[in-house]
Design an enzyme around this catalytic site. Sequence first.
Site, mmCIF file in Angstrom:
data_model
loop_
_atom_site.group_PDB
_atom_site.id
_atom_site.type_symbol
_atom_site.label_atom_id
_atom_site.label_comp_id
_atom_site.label_asym_id
_atom_site.label_seq_id
_atom_site.Cartn_x
_atom_site.Cartn_y
_atom_site.Cartn_z
ATOM 1 N N ASN A 257 -5.725 6.576 15.900
ATOM 2 C CA ASN A 257 -6.960 6.568 16.684
ATOM 3 C C ASN A 257 -7.448 7.979 17.011
ATOM 4 O OD1 ASN A 257 -6.810 3.864 16.444
ATOM 5 N ND2 ASN A 257 -6.903 3.405 18.634
ATOM 6 N N GLU A 258 -6.522 8.940 17.081
ATOM 7 C CA GLU A 258 -6.972 10.325 17.306
ATOM 8 C C GLU A 258 -7.855 10.765 16.127
ATOM 9 O OE1 GLU A 258 -3.817 9.360 17.514
ATOM 10 O OE2 GLU A 258 -3.289 9.643 19.622
ATOM 11 N N GLN B 171 0.839 -1.201 0.000
ATOM 12 C CA GLN B 171 0.000 0.000 0.000
ATOM 13 C C GLN B 171 0.877 1.254 0.000
ATOM 14 O OE1 GLN B 171 -1.896 0.925 3.749
ATOM 15 N NE2 GLN B 171 -3.812 1.348 2.733
ATOM 16 N N GLY B 172 0.729 2.096 -1.002
ATOM 17 C CA GLY B 172 1.552 3.307 -1.104
ATOM 18 C C GLY B 172 0.742 4.566 -0.873
ATOM 19 N N GLU C 64 -10.018 -1.058 5.287
ATOM 20 C CA GLU C 64 -8.870 -1.199 6.178
ATOM 21 C C GLU C 64 -9.285 -0.985 7.634
ATOM 22 O OE1 GLU C 64 -5.679 1.561 5.399
ATOM 23 O OE2 GLU C 64 -4.243 0.287 6.448
ATOM 24 N N SER D 70 1.177 6.624 2.485
ATOM 25 C CA SER D 70 1.919 7.595 3.300
ATOM 26 C C SER D 70 3.153 8.123 2.582
ATOM 27 C CB SER D 70 2.368 6.939 4.596
ATOM 28 O OG SER D 70 1.273 6.363 5.249
HETATM 29 C C1 LIG Z 1 2.740 -0.908 11.497
HETATM 30 C C2 LIG Z 1 2.449 0.168 10.492
HETATM 31 C C3 LIG Z 1 2.196 -0.189 9.172
HETATM 32 C C4 LIG Z 1 1.942 0.805 8.223
HETATM 33 N N1 LIG Z 1 1.773 0.397 6.918
HETATM 34 C C5 LIG Z 1 1.568 1.337 5.964
HETATM 35 C C6 LIG Z 1 1.441 0.941 4.593
HETATM 36 O O1 LIG Z 1 1.515 -0.242 4.247
HETATM 37 N N2 LIG Z 1 1.260 1.902 3.656
HETATM 38 C C7 LIG Z 1 1.170 3.228 3.988
HETATM 39 O O2 LIG Z 1 0.955 4.033 3.098
HETATM 40 N N3 LIG Z 1 1.295 3.646 5.278
HETATM 41 C C8 LIG Z 1 1.500 2.730 6.279
HETATM 42 N N4 LIG Z 1 1.656 3.118 7.595
HETATM 43 C C9 LIG Z 1 1.666 4.563 7.919
HETATM 44 C C10 LIG Z 1 0.437 5.000 8.689
HETATM 45 O O3 LIG Z 1 -0.690 4.985 7.877
HETATM 46 C C11 LIG Z 1 0.751 6.400 9.257
HETATM 47 O O4 LIG Z 1 1.751 6.219 10.239
HETATM 48 C C12 LIG Z 1 -0.474 7.052 9.874
HETATM 49 O O5 LIG Z 1 -1.405 7.405 8.888
HETATM 50 C C13 LIG Z 1 -0.095 8.333 10.669
HETATM 51 O O6 LIG Z 1 0.656 9.205 9.889
HETATM 52 P P1 LIG Z 1 2.052 9.774 10.436
HETATM 53 O O7 LIG Z 1 2.883 8.627 10.932
HETATM 54 O O8 LIG Z 1 2.625 10.660 9.385
HETATM 55 O O9 LIG Z 1 1.683 10.642 11.751
HETATM 56 P P2 LIG Z 1 1.166 12.128 11.802
HETATM 57 O O10 LIG Z 1 0.066 12.309 10.806
HETATM 58 O O11 LIG Z 1 2.342 13.039 11.712
HETATM 59 O O12 LIG Z 1 0.525 12.201 13.254
HETATM 60 C C14 LIG Z 1 1.320 12.321 14.448
HETATM 61 C C15 LIG Z 1 0.348 12.378 15.626
HETATM 62 O O13 LIG Z 1 -0.506 13.553 15.543
HETATM 63 C C16 LIG Z 1 -1.886 13.163 15.589
HETATM 64 N N5 LIG Z 1 -2.698 14.027 14.726
HETATM 65 C C17 LIG Z 1 -2.385 14.412 13.456
HETATM 66 N N6 LIG Z 1 -3.382 15.167 12.952
HETATM 67 C C18 LIG Z 1 -4.344 15.263 13.926
HETATM 68 C C19 LIG Z 1 -5.629 15.893 14.023
HETATM 69 N N7 LIG Z 1 -6.142 16.589 12.996
HETATM 70 N N8 LIG Z 1 -6.340 15.761 15.179
HETATM 71 C C20 LIG Z 1 -5.837 15.030 16.225
HETATM 72 N N9 LIG Z 1 -4.621 14.419 16.194
HETATM 73 C C21 LIG Z 1 -3.902 14.521 15.059
HETATM 74 C C22 LIG Z 1 -1.907 11.743 15.077
HETATM 75 O O14 LIG Z 1 -3.053 11.059 15.517
HETATM 76 C C23 LIG Z 1 -0.613 11.169 15.679
HETATM 77 O O15 LIG Z 1 -0.816 10.781 17.014
HETATM 78 C C24 LIG Z 1 1.918 2.175 8.578
HETATM 79 C C25 LIG Z 1 2.167 2.528 9.922
HETATM 80 C C26 LIG Z 1 2.431 1.555 10.864
HETATM 81 C C27 LIG Z 1 2.704 1.987 12.284
#
Ligand SMILES: Cc1cc2nc3c(=O)[nH]c(=O)nc-3n(C[C@H](O)[C@H](O)[C@H](O)COP(=O)(O)OP(=O)(O)OC[C@H]3O[C@@H](n4cnc5c(N)ncnc54)[C@H](O)[C@@H]3O)c2cc1C
Length: 389
Positions: free
Chosen positions: A372-373, A131-132, A256, A134
Amino acid sequence: MDLTWSDDEEAFRAEARAWLQENLAAWRDRHDGRILSGDTAEGFAQHLDWERTLFDGGWAVVSWPEAHGGRAASRWEWLIFEEEYYRAGAPPRITQNGIFLLAPTVFEYGTAAQQDHILRRMARGDDLWCQGWSEPDAGSDLASLSSRARRDDERGGWVLDGQKTWTTRGAFCTHLFGLFRTDPDSERHRGLTYLLVPLDLDGITVRGFGRLDGDEGFAEVFLDGAFLPDDALPGGPVLGEVGAGWSVAMATTSSERGLTLRSPGRFTATADRLADLYRERGGRDPALRDRVVQAWMHAEAYRLQTLQTVTADADGHPAGARSSLVKLWWSELDVALHETALDILGPDAELDGPWTKGWQFALSGPIYAGTNEIQRNIAAERVLGLPRK
Ligand SMILES: Cc1cc2nc3c(=O)[nH]c(=O)nc-3n(C[C@H](O)[C@H](O)[C@H](O)COP(=O)(O)OP(=O)(O)OC[C@H]3O[C@@H](n4cnc5c(N)ncnc54)[C@H](O)[C@@H]3O)c2cc1C
């Protein structure tokens, strides 16, 4: 909602149970009982052997039509199969990003040519999908993604530039599905296209990197002028309409977060194992015993709630934004089950073992599939109708 299984469903369960028992034992024997993590290169190959066994036995994609390699099982039978799958201690599905996330979207938006080509190859493990979504600057705020696809009519295809990150098992997969900005003047949710991309194109570099638990299960994908031809796969590499990728992607995220990624069988089996662990190792600590009972009841409640969701869906009431509540439920339940196990194990939890490994992975549940947020925001605004902040 009728909670009794029919004779046919009980027969389906018995068939699945017998097949799993026999074939899992044979798979373990083939690998001298040494089962590796599917998030390492060697383990991935070993688990692929299991995926092909599942396909050959007709159990890889039970709810799909026979034409695509399934057995046209009902949603109820799928849940029964999942219960038996986890009860038997069968390994996590390394093909899940394809089968449980991309495939429902291909069924909904794919052309006949795309469905014919993609689904069976996916089910058989010939093509392995990651899945691409992020990117380094686009996680929760996915609409801010900046990877681009520029149309090249002369060569007949798309030129891809940008970077994807956190792609689960990307280093071991053959294909990526993802969102790309195809209209350079667009912003946010507009002008995005859902593309299906073979990872062996010139100009694509896939770099694996390690997770907290030491497995190299993640990858970054760099796209530097990679040319994606229109005939990269039959039916072309665009899923849905050019420029309308956001709504296609939302179908994937709802799979998902909702049911298909995390069926209850996974948690009821873990809850049963937790009760066994308490019996073996828990002594007579009433506080620990209460936590085991609570976790077990939550797993059972999740199962019942899922049966209700499936009933509602069958009656024409799809879960929609309520799939965010499902995501909150399974991810927090998984953490609670594993934390309770570690407390039962006490200092032994410091040693490597299935509960410790499972806990490390459970910790990521509140992050992946949308944090979850964010799910709480969605539930507040779209399920409860509370005002946006
Ligand atoms: C085990 C694992 C597998 C994954 N596999 C994939 C994959 O296969 N393909 C892929 O594309 N991605 C994948 N991901 C990425 C995942 O989807 C992202 O980590 C996730 O969407 C959060 O984005 P971020 O890490 O950039 O955090 P950020 O978006 O930077 O968030 C950081 C923190 O701020 C909080 N936050 C941000 N915005 C808000 C808001 N508006 N209100 C309240 N809180 C907020 C978030 O909840 C989080 O706690 C994976 C992640 C993990 C941990």
